[in-house]
Design an enzyme around this catalytic site. Structure first.
Site, PDB file in Angstrom:
ATOM      1  N   SER B  21      23.096  50.098  65.709  1.00 21.47           N
ATOM      2  CA  SER B  21      23.196  48.829  66.427  1.00 21.47           C
ATOM      3  C   SER B  21      21.982  47.940  66.179  1.00 21.47           C
ATOM      4  O   SER B  21      20.841  48.402  66.172  1.00 21.47           O
ATOM      5  CB  SER B  21      23.313  49.113  67.925  1.00 21.47           C
ATOM      6  OG  SER B  21      23.333  47.901  68.634  1.00 21.47           O
ATOM      7  N   ASN B  69      10.194  45.558  65.706  1.00 17.64           N
ATOM      8  CA  ASN B  69      10.998  44.396  66.073  1.00 17.64           C
ATOM      9  C   ASN B  69      10.933  44.169  67.569  1.00 17.64           C
ATOM     10  O   ASN B  69      10.685  45.092  68.350  1.00 17.64           O
ATOM     11  CB  ASN B  69      12.447  44.535  65.607  1.00 17.64           C
ATOM     12  CG  ASN B  69      13.328  45.211  66.633  1.00 17.64           C
ATOM     13  OD1 ASN B  69      13.782  44.594  67.605  1.00 17.64           O
ATOM     14  ND2 ASN B  69      13.569  46.500  66.445  1.00 17.64           N
ATOM     15  N   ALA B  70      11.151  42.924  67.933  1.00 17.61           N
ATOM     16  CA  ALA B  70      11.154  42.530  69.339  1.00 17.61           C
ATOM     17  C   ALA B  70      12.258  41.497  69.546  1.00 17.61           C
ATOM     18  O   ALA B  70      12.037  40.428  70.084  1.00 17.61           O
ATOM     19  CB  ALA B  70       9.801  41.944  69.718  1.00 17.61           C
ATOM     20  N   GLY B  72      14.940  41.658  71.427  1.00 16.51           N
ATOM     21  CA  GLY B  72      15.164  41.451  72.861  1.00 16.51           C
ATOM     22  C   GLY B  72      16.617  41.153  73.193  1.00 16.51           C
ATOM     23  O   GLY B  72      16.923  40.346  74.069  1.00 16.51           O
ATOM     24  N   LEU B  73      17.520  41.830  72.504  1.00 15.77           N
ATOM     25  CA  LEU B  73      18.950  41.792  72.855  1.00 15.77           C
ATOM     26  C   LEU B  73      19.563  40.399  72.878  1.00 15.77           C
ATOM     27  O   LEU B  73      20.393  40.088  73.732  1.00 15.77           O
ATOM     28  CB  LEU B  73      19.166  42.481  74.207  1.00 15.77           C
ATOM     29  CG  LEU B  73      18.865  43.983  74.228  1.00 15.77           C
ATOM     30  CD1 LEU B  73      18.996  44.515  75.650  1.00 15.77           C
ATOM     31  CD2 LEU B  73      19.803  44.733  73.300  1.00 15.77           C
ATOM     32  N   CYS B 130      16.257  50.494  75.063  1.00 18.55           N
ATOM     33  CA  CYS B 130      15.718  49.361  74.314  1.00 18.55           C
ATOM     34  C   CYS B 130      14.329  49.028  74.828  1.00 18.55           C
ATOM     35  O   CYS B 130      14.136  48.723  75.997  1.00 18.55           O
ATOM     36  CB  CYS B 130      16.608  48.132  74.467  1.00 18.55           C
ATOM     37  SG  CYS B 130      15.939  46.729  73.558  1.00 18.55           S
ATOM     38  N   LYS B 165      22.643  56.451  74.198  1.00 16.42           N
ATOM     39  CA  LYS B 165      21.560  56.350  73.220  1.00 16.42           C
ATOM     40  C   LYS B 165      20.208  56.539  73.911  1.00 16.42           C
ATOM     41  O   LYS B 165      19.826  55.768  74.787  1.00 16.42           O
ATOM     42  CB  LYS B 165      21.611  54.989  72.526  1.00 16.42           C
ATOM     43  CG  LYS B 165      20.626  54.877  71.378  1.00 16.42           C
ATOM     44  CD  LYS B 165      20.973  53.717  70.476  1.00 16.42           C
ATOM     45  CE  LYS B 165      19.993  53.582  69.341  1.00 16.42           C
ATOM     46  NZ  LYS B 165      20.274  52.377  68.545  1.00 16.42           N
ATOM     47  N   GLY B 265      19.993  52.497  60.081  1.00 15.87           N
ATOM     48  CA  GLY B 265      19.548  51.210  60.604  1.00 15.87           C
ATOM     49  C   GLY B 265      18.774  50.397  59.597  1.00 15.87           C
ATOM     50  O   GLY B 265      19.351  49.747  58.707  1.00 15.87           O
TER      51      GLY B 265
HETATM   52  C1  LIG Z   1      16.060  44.530  64.279  1.00 16.76           C
HETATM   53  C2  LIG Z   1      16.566  45.669  65.083  1.00 16.76           C
HETATM   54  C3  LIG Z   1      17.396  45.420  66.195  1.00 16.76           C
HETATM   55  C4  LIG Z   1      17.860  46.470  66.959  1.00 16.76           C
HETATM   56  N1  LIG Z   1      18.715  46.223  68.012  1.00 16.76           N
HETATM   57  C5  LIG Z   1      19.237  47.265  68.720  1.00 16.76           C
HETATM   58  C6  LIG Z   1      20.177  47.061  69.756  1.00 16.76           C
HETATM   59  O1  LIG Z   1      20.580  45.934  70.037  1.00 16.76           O
HETATM   60  N2  LIG Z   1      20.634  48.144  70.456  1.00 16.76           N
HETATM   61  C7  LIG Z   1      20.224  49.415  70.151  1.00 16.76           C
HETATM   62  O2  LIG Z   1      20.649  50.374  70.800  1.00 16.76           O
HETATM   63  N3  LIG Z   1      19.345  49.652  69.145  1.00 16.76           N
HETATM   64  C8  LIG Z   1      18.852  48.604  68.445  1.00 16.76           C
HETATM   65  N4  LIG Z   1      17.967  48.850  67.407  1.00 16.76           N
HETATM   66  C9  LIG Z   1      17.569  50.235  67.125  1.00 16.76           C
HETATM   67  C10 LIG Z   1      18.408  50.833  65.987  1.00 16.76           C
HETATM   68  O3  LIG Z   1      19.756  50.870  66.301  1.00 16.76           O
HETATM   69  C11 LIG Z   1      17.919  52.249  65.661  1.00 16.76           C
HETATM   70  O4  LIG Z   1      18.025  53.045  66.822  1.00 16.76           O
HETATM   71  C12 LIG Z   1      16.482  52.277  65.192  1.00 16.76           C
HETATM   72  O5  LIG Z   1      16.206  51.178  64.376  1.00 16.76           O
HETATM   73  C13 LIG Z   1      16.121  53.568  64.455  1.00 16.76           C
HETATM   74  O6  LIG Z   1      16.902  53.733  63.298  1.00 16.76           O
HETATM   75  P1  LIG Z   1      16.408  53.277  61.818  1.00 16.76           P
HETATM   76  O7  LIG Z   1      15.037  53.834  61.644  1.00 16.76           O
HETATM   77  O8  LIG Z   1      17.423  53.835  60.895  1.00 16.76           O
HETATM   78  O9  LIG Z   1      16.387  51.788  61.832  1.00 16.76           O
HETATM   79  C14 LIG Z   1      17.501  47.796  66.634  1.00 16.76           C
HETATM   80  C15 LIG Z   1      16.672  48.044  65.534  1.00 16.76           C
HETATM   81  C16 LIG Z   1      16.220  47.001  64.755  1.00 16.76           C
HETATM   82  C17 LIG Z   1      15.348  47.303  63.581  1.00 16.76           C
END
Ligand SMILES: Cc1cc2nc3c(=O)[nH]c(=O)nc-3n(C[C@H](O)[C@H](O)[C@H](O)COP(=O)(O)O)c2cc1C
Ligand SMILES: Cc1cc2nc3c(=O)[nH]c(=O)nc-3n(C[C@H](O)[C@H](O)[C@H](O)COP(=O)(O)OP(=O)(O)OC[C@H]3O[C@@H](n4cnc5c(N)ncnc54)[C@H](O)[C@@H]3O)c2cc1C
Ligand SMILES: Cc1cc2nc3c(=O)[nH]c(=O)nc-3n(C[C@H](O)[C@H](O)[C@H](O)COP(=O)(O)OP(=O)(O)OC[C@H]3O[C@@H](n4cnc5c(N)ncnc54)[C@H](O)[C@@H]3O)c2cc1C
Ligand SMILES: Cc1cc2nc3c(=O)[nH]c(=O)nc-3n(C[C@H](O)[C@H](O)[C@H](O)COP(=O)(O)O)c2cc1C
Ligand code: FES
Ligand code: FES
Lengths: 259, 302, 302, 259
Positions: B21, B69-70, B72-73, B130, B165, B265
């Site tokens: 996500s 990242n920040a 913020g949904l 988050c 999660k 991700g």
């Molecule tokens: C830019 C960005 C936005 C994200 N937004 C969400 C989100 O809206 N909801 C969520 O559960 N995780 C969010 N995540 C977390 C990712 O889903 C994931 O848990 C995290 O990045 C670790 O996996 P990765 O190392 O493969 O990126 C976000 C990550 C990134 C980098």
């Protein structure tokens, strides 16, 4: 415009001054995708230990005669340094074309000023060619710290008249682009601008004051480049918009710049 | 061709590779670059009850083998999702799972209640982790009680597959996973991002507008694999592993540690078609090791 | 030339750059490659009451921008240190600080009691955060009570400078730091390594003999900086920052986040003279920014 | 022996077969440190995004006439691949010399067998030269999968007689080094061995059974290379010893190998 993640081979890597390089790359499959002036690409960075993400670079020129993509790169850090060090024959993956580019005026009689500074001039070359091919009257106003930071002048001259400012006065008029005398002498009905933010703001201010339609190209920090991660947003009259998808080119009317 | 199918509760995946996500938008953004129909699932952007503008720019900075990242949904709210986005993506032939956030257990429940009728949304992922929003989000993910309260509220109204999660920013992630399991979660996914920060030493300012942000990417993989291993040994429900998966090898590492499926991700930013390559790698890996199905390697560390 | 001196309680450092325990041996190993007299301090290898053989090989694996280790406090015990090693290193013109581990609060206290008479050991660093040994170590570092019990026991017998090294594997590191402060610690250092693991997917075995190990290196820096910032805002005693410092910029980042001094660990493996370069960088940074002393940037994030 | 962290410039990079390269490097300051056969160096890896630590590589040869350090590198992964791709003229930092090397027998009448497999032969070349300079009678017994994995044969022949085994029989006798007929025909009073662990164990077993003094060179995974981190330990009769400091060369009597 359909996006691709394509392997390109470095055909040519010319050092301009000492901190810039002009890379000319050919798609390995021979097919150079359709692109718009002002769009950008995301370049995979090999060979830099400290670089993790791709790096966004503007389309400097799309040469469909020879099937070459031109990228003008400034050595800003480890990632761009590694790009500049690429050897002829190396293969690199590029995602392209990305974002929305500059818009051409509707009326051919309009005269367009393309202005930029430093490596920010990159997308203006391709836009100049696009406009000239469409029979617009194009002028370039290029600014830089010093003569050695003025890039591709001969290329620009192919598509329009070139005016120059340098901060040290080593070429053209001394000062910033907004101080150039051509702005007082001629009327432009559209300005496209790309460069450091303070410069773009100064140009935007001039355009606003003189009621000239003006587009600027933003360089917000990016991760995906595809409008998916929402990292690169700019606060606009329509809320937080992704520069990589809705931009990088924005009409200054949409921005919330205090000018 | 090995059997790549796996199940997460009632949810059937054609293969264990999903997108995480917030890193894959609504799938559409990658449509030119990936064959979306090949994916095991797409976790769409975090969705809240009401629209959110997210945090101010700057929202991201690169770090060694990762990024903060920040965001913020930022999202348009659940109703906009249902009316505008869902119709555009519902026919992608994969599991489209909505990642849900809220400021209170009721918030979460209400979003899930509205998503329940959507035929092509077979599951939700409850984001109690988050790090980028003040209310809701991580606060629920760092205590067993907080986690339990959200899961309980959602379980009351949502009877399709619920994935919870988890936040990695805790002393004992297995305890939180058990709390979610006890309240009826169908699966847990881990990890979300790690709370981190970075300072621009020349300007002396933090790189992110919110000072701290969420760390993702290859750098976190060793910690995420450890947590998946601990949680898989602590709960009976399926575990979905993520955190720094960059390629097929990394995905197999999570499966061996005990994950039934994985999410990818940050790697999507570096190679937009990485998920297809990971699917191919897993198939090839199973064949090379004379194994018939993904199930043969889940938790298969020796 | 800026003023690089800083104080950690009664301890005076000629500059804020020290080497992290377990990554610099007893200093001697680097003597050909670094001018040891230039360092602010050397934290020697973790020392226990009795000799320890440590964990079986393999003990390390490289990970993205980092490494996992599972050394497990191999050392000859405090008496061997006092009789054999101390005489060889005591005349290095820097602060030689012994990193102490134990299986019980009494263990820690006894080691410190024996070190107290050594003229050239002005401080101890109490390691309540080693993830690589079953007993002692991390168990104490993950609860406030555990941390308090060790600090209390040591404080009774040790009246020179006591630094307490915190574990990052916790939900609320600031709370643990406050517990240490309340029991009389003179400073806290953070972070130790993060608990992680990695699996060789071809052999299906963990890379480390102990399955899990401690993650160090550049990859953890964003999380470590965040923790230093949180702790510096929560306690009054000085904070020593470490975790992934690779160069002078990174060291300045920790100082800006609130650290009074820093330690450099894994980076010594990659560039054995990195500490000298960091000292020079800080001097140059202060000059470039027209600042007179390190104190001007400690906690100086804007 | 004093250790240095020195910049070296790549003078020569010769591809051997397709998976090996022989790098010849000159210290930028012109001073090649004193080294012992069997010692190793820690090479900084540039240009590989996934490599974080230095990589340990044996001293293949120290050419004091031309002031060159030779490294024989096998493409085992990203780090060694990046080394193999180094261009002539590139500069790389190397920490050296590290560890303890092979010991020469005390009695000149002893005949010494240097045996190894694959890239494991690397340190034997320098040891062969050292022994020959000291008037020992040296034989090499080199094993490999196939002819193409036999490296530097012409170099080895300068310092002693060369016996060969290949697993596919493409050169020399077919089989493993321990099956070579020379072991039955001649008596060696000392063996030095370097190669894959199963091969070293087989050689150690042969040596033990025939009561021949035998040294092997271990390749435990390393971080610091300086004896500081205790990552690279081998369980020996004297407890856990650092291979990087007490080794990499050990007399088999000190090891706890089940042979
Ligand atoms: C830019 C960005 C936005 C994200 N937004 C969400 C989100 O809206 N909801 C969520 O559960 N995780 C969010 N995540 C977390 C990712 O889903 C994931 O848990 C995290 O990045 C670790 O996996 P990765 O190392 O493969 O990126 C976000 C990550 C990134 C980098
Ligand atoms: C749409 C767009 C078009 C661009 N076009 C060009 C171009 O044609 N030619 C050119 O030379 N440069 C261009 N840039 C800027 C270029 O992307 C950055 O200089 C580059 O990413 C810096 O990477 P680095 O590793 O060399 O330096 P780093 O060490 O990463 O950073 C050096 C500086 O660049 C900034 N920066 C770092 N990452 C990014 C990022 N992802 N996006 C923007 N800024 C960043 C940092 O804040 C820092 O100030 C463009 C940027 C964008 C967003
Ligand atoms: C004392 C010593 C001398 C050596 N001499 C030579 C030599 O002369 N020529 C040569 O080609 N190789 C030599 N090696 C082996 C060489 O160091 C490894 O092949 C190299 O580190 C692998 O790095 P990589 O990034 O290419 O591969 P990786 O992707 O890191 O690993 C590939 C394989 O190498 C192993 N490996 C990884 N890191 C290390 C490490 N730090 N130490 C040992 N093994 C590791 C891994 O377990 C894996 O099986 C020597 C090793 C040691 C310890
Ligand atoms: C090989 C190795 C051994 C270590 N041994 C100890 C130890 O004995 N005691 C201790 O407190 N920390 C030990 N540490 C942790 C480091 O001191 C430091 O806290 C950690 O590595 C993070 O810093 P870095 O990223 O700069 O390495 C060890 C770290 C490594 C890599
Ligand atoms: S960079 Fe990801 S949305 Fe713009
Ligand atoms: S590699 Fe650090 S002690 Fe041997």
């Amino acid at each position: 415009m359909k996006k691709f993640a394509k392997d390109f081979i470095v055909k040519d890597n010319v050092t301009l001054s000492s901190a810039y390089a002009l890379l000319r790359l050919a798609p390995v499959d021979g097919i150079l995708p359709e692109m718009q002036a002002g769009q950008f690409v995301q370049v995979e960075v090999k060979g830099s230990k400290t670089t993790y993400l791709r790096r966004p670079i503007s389309v400097n020129f799309a040469d469909y005669d020879d099937g070459l993509l031109w990228l003008l790169v400034r050595n800003a850090g480890d990632g761009t340094h590694a790009m500049i060090e690429m050897q002829v024959g190396e293969v690199v993956n590029i995602v392209l074309p990305l974002g929305h580019g500059f818009t051409s005026p509707s009326d051919k009689s309009e005269s367009v000023l393309l202005t930029g500074g430093g490596v920010g001039v990159a997308p203006l070359l391709f836009f100049g060619k696009t406009l000239k091919d469409a029979d617009f009257n194009v002028s370039f106003l290029l600014g830089a710290k010093s003569e050695k930071d003025l890039l591709e002048l001969d290329e620009f001259r192919k598509y329009g008249e070139v005016f120059i400012t340098t901060e040290d006065g080593s070429l053209g008029e001394r000062g910033f682009v907004t101080m150039h005398s051509v702005l007082k002498q001629r009327h432009f009905s559209k300005i496209a601008c790309c460069g450091p933010t303070p410069m773009m703001k100064a140009v935007a201010k001039y355009a606003k004051a003189n009621d000239i339609d003006c587009e600027v190209s933003l360089e917000n920090v990016m991760a995906c480049g595809l409008g998916a991660c929402l990292c690169c947003v700019e606060d606009t009259v329509d809320g937080n918009l992704c520069v990589c998808k809705e931009g990088p080119v924005f009409n200054i009317k949409r921005l919330k710049w205090q000018i | 061709m090995a059997d790549l199918r796996v199940n997460i509760g009632a949810l059937k995946l054609k293969n264990p590779v999903m997108t995480a996500s917030g890193t894959f938008g609504y799938g559409e953004e990658f449509a030119d670059l990936v064959n979306l129909d090949r994916l095991g699932g797409i976790l769409v952007k975090g969705t809240t009850l009401n629209a959110r503008e997210g945090n101010p720019y700057p929202r991201m900075v690169e770090t060694p083998s990762g990024m903060l990242n920040a965001v913020g949904l930022q999202n348009h709210g659940v109703d906009y999702f249902i009316s505008e986005i869902y119709p555009r993506i519902k026919d992608i032939d994969t599991n489209i799972i909505v990642n849900v956030s809220g400021a209170s257990p009721d918030d979460y429940a209400e979003v899930c209640r509205r998503l329940l009728p959507l035929e092509h949304i077979p599951a939700v992922e409850i984001n109690i982790s988050c790090p980028n929003v003040k209310q809701g989000g991580m606060a629920f993910g760092v205590t067993c009680e907080g986690a339990a309260s959200v899961v309980k509220a959602v379980r009351k109204v949502y009877d399709k597959t619920m994935i919870v999660k988890l936040s990695p920013n805790v002393t004992d992630i297995a305890a939180i996973a058990r709390a979610a399991e006890d309240e009826g979660a169908d699966a847990v996914s881990l990890t979300n991002t790690f709370l981190g920060m970075a300072i621009n030493t020349e300007t002396r300012r933090p790189y992110l507008s919110t000072i701290t942000g969420g760390l993702s990417g290859a750098c976190i993989r060793p910690i995420a694999v450890r947590m998946v291993w601990q949680v898989a040994n602590a709960v009976k429900i399926p575990v979905i592993g993520l955190g720094g998966i960059m390629n097929g090898r990394d995905a197999v590492e999570f499966l061996l540690a005990g994950a039934t499926a994985v999410q990818v991700g940050t790697a999507n930013f570096i190679d937009p078609s990485v998920t297809e390559k990971i699917i191919d790698y897993i198939d090839d890996y199973l064949n090379r090791h004379n194994l018939n199905s993904v199930a043969d390697i889940v938790g298969g560390m020796l």
